[in-house]
Design a protein around this motif. Sequence first.
Motif, PDB file in Angstrom:
ATOM      1  N   UNK A   1       0.806  -1.207   0.000  1.00 52.86           N
ATOM      2  CA  UNK A   1       0.000   0.000   0.000  1.00 52.86           C
ATOM      3  C   UNK A   1       0.843   1.264   0.000  1.00 52.86           C
ATOM      4  N   UNK A   2       2.145   1.133   0.165  1.00 50.53           N
ATOM      5  CA  UNK A   2       3.028   2.275   0.092  1.00 50.53           C
ATOM      6  C   UNK A   2       3.121   3.063   1.380  1.00 50.53           C
ATOM      7  N   UNK A   3       4.058   4.009   1.377  1.00 51.83           N
ATOM      8  CA  UNK A   3       4.232   4.880   2.535  1.00 51.83           C
ATOM      9  C   UNK A   3       3.036   5.821   2.661  1.00 51.83           C
ATOM     10  N   UNK A   4       2.706   6.191   3.909  1.00 50.43           N
ATOM     11  CA  UNK A   4       1.610   7.118   4.141  1.00 50.43           C
ATOM     12  C   UNK A   4       2.106   8.532   3.867  1.00 50.43           C
ATOM     13  N   UNK A   5       1.529   9.200   2.867  1.00 53.80           N
ATOM     14  CA  UNK A   5       1.967  10.543   2.500  1.00 53.80           C
ATOM     15  C   UNK A   5       1.131  11.576   3.248  1.00 53.80           C
ATOM     16  N   UNK A   6       1.805  12.514   3.909  1.00 52.11           N
ATOM     17  CA  UNK A   6       1.117  13.532   4.700  1.00 52.11           C
ATOM     18  C   UNK A   6       1.143  14.892   4.027  1.00 52.11           C
ATOM     19  N   UNK A   7       1.809  15.001   2.885  1.00 52.70           N
ATOM     20  CA  UNK A   7       1.849  16.265   2.162  1.00 52.70           C
ATOM     21  C   UNK A   7       2.653  16.108   0.892  1.00 52.70           C
ATOM     22  N   UNK A   8       2.547  17.087   0.010  1.00 51.28           N
ATOM     23  CA  UNK A   8       3.331  17.006  -1.207  1.00 51.28           C
ATOM     24  C   UNK A   8       2.862  17.972  -2.276  1.00 51.28           C
ATOM     25  N   UNK A   9       3.682  18.142  -3.299  1.00 57.04           N
ATOM     26  CA  UNK A   9       3.358  19.025  -4.405  1.00 57.04           C
ATOM     27  C   UNK A   9       4.111  18.561  -5.645  1.00 57.04           C
ATOM     28  N   UNK A  10       3.729  19.079  -6.797  1.00 55.82           N
ATOM     29  CA  UNK A  10       4.386  18.720  -8.043  1.00 55.82           C
ATOM     30  C   UNK A  10       4.317  19.896  -9.014  1.00 55.82           C
ATOM     31  N   UNK A  11       5.448  20.195  -9.642  1.00 55.32           N
ATOM     32  CA  UNK A  11       5.507  21.202 -10.689  1.00 55.32           C
ATOM     33  C   UNK A  11       5.828  20.494 -11.994  1.00 55.32           C
ATOM     34  N   UNK A  12       4.917  20.573 -12.952  1.00 56.12           N
ATOM     35  CA  UNK A  12       5.066  19.845 -14.209  1.00 56.12           C
ATOM     36  C   UNK A  12       5.410  20.801 -15.338  1.00 56.12           C
ATOM     37  N   UNK A  13       6.518  20.504 -16.024  1.00 57.53           N
ATOM     38  CA  UNK A  13       6.885  21.242 -17.224  1.00 57.53           C
ATOM     39  C   UNK A  13       6.569  20.415 -18.449  1.00 57.53           C
ATOM     40  N   UNK A  14       7.041  20.837 -19.599  1.00 57.78           N
ATOM     41  CA  UNK A  14       6.723  20.146 -20.835  1.00 57.78           C
ATOM     42  C   UNK A  14       7.311  18.744 -20.884  1.00 57.78           C
TER      43      UNK A  14
END
Length: 317
Positions: free
Chosen positions: A232-245
């Motif tokens: 089930x993976x690690x429990x994520x408590x926060x995060x963000x993502x910046x997507x470019x081309x």
Amino acid sequence: MRRLKLTLALGAALVLAASVGVAWATTGATTGYPQPKVVVPVTASAPFENRYVLTAVGSGAGIRSGEMKLEFEEGSSPQFLVGISEFYAYSPTGEIETALFTFYPFAELPDGKGLKAPVLKVGASAAYGQVTPDGELQLENPVGDKVKGKLRLHGDGPWPVEFRILGEDERTGGHPPAATQIPEAEPTNPGWGAEASEYEGEYELVNLAEDPTAKAATLGPVIGVAQGLGVNGAVVSGGSMTVGKDSAEVTVETGAATRHLTLTKLAWEGDKRTAQVHDEGPGSPPVGRFEGTGGQGEVKGSLVSGHTLYKVDFKRK
């Protein structure tokens, strides 16, 4: 009244699948459904009134085997089809689980090439009229005793499916044979969509969970690592993502720990999204892979870095 009829029908479906199996029943399994607003002409729907066994399915669906039955609602005028299926699917831990679905209401595919219907998930709550839409089934017109199509479930897919029409007296004994697993083609289109404007931008993680290591004192990091190794993976408590081309920068928080990852070789095909994962910038050796789905401002799936798995769901701000 509409809710009551649907409740009775789904109750019948549950009894059918639990006691005799889809392929063993011939009548009475799909009764009580309300008349849909739009009805497929009988000339188009009649060829689909059959019992089926699943012969092949896309490997990403996690389905081992299954049976399906489509028949006309008893006493309906004009007549309309209702379907029920019993799939045997793999759980996250590799065990076989029974998944029951109904298909209703049916509509025609463009140019009369087949039929489609919403997939309704049937569970214990169905007895109380609580039915969950869970995808869509598309079926091409039968060719001999073969029917091909596409299946969406749980927000994922579509996966190819192939069925064989069972003979009038043919039985599977409630244990259909394992279906052939159709390998998924790797995406080859660069980026995460046809137009960069469709996917470029700032995203935030929306599948946040309470950090289970917060009260574990010195054992917190150990617990976090152990979870990351699980299915089930690690429990994520926060995060963000910046997507470019052509790449993306990802930040994932698991309690007190924060990881910065870079995704390169973004690729897409239909709903599928993949990328290569790097720990120390795009020029560093790849340490894992992202695989999931995307579209309409959302990207979600499994991000593997080394021996750690993160289940992530990002939405564009």
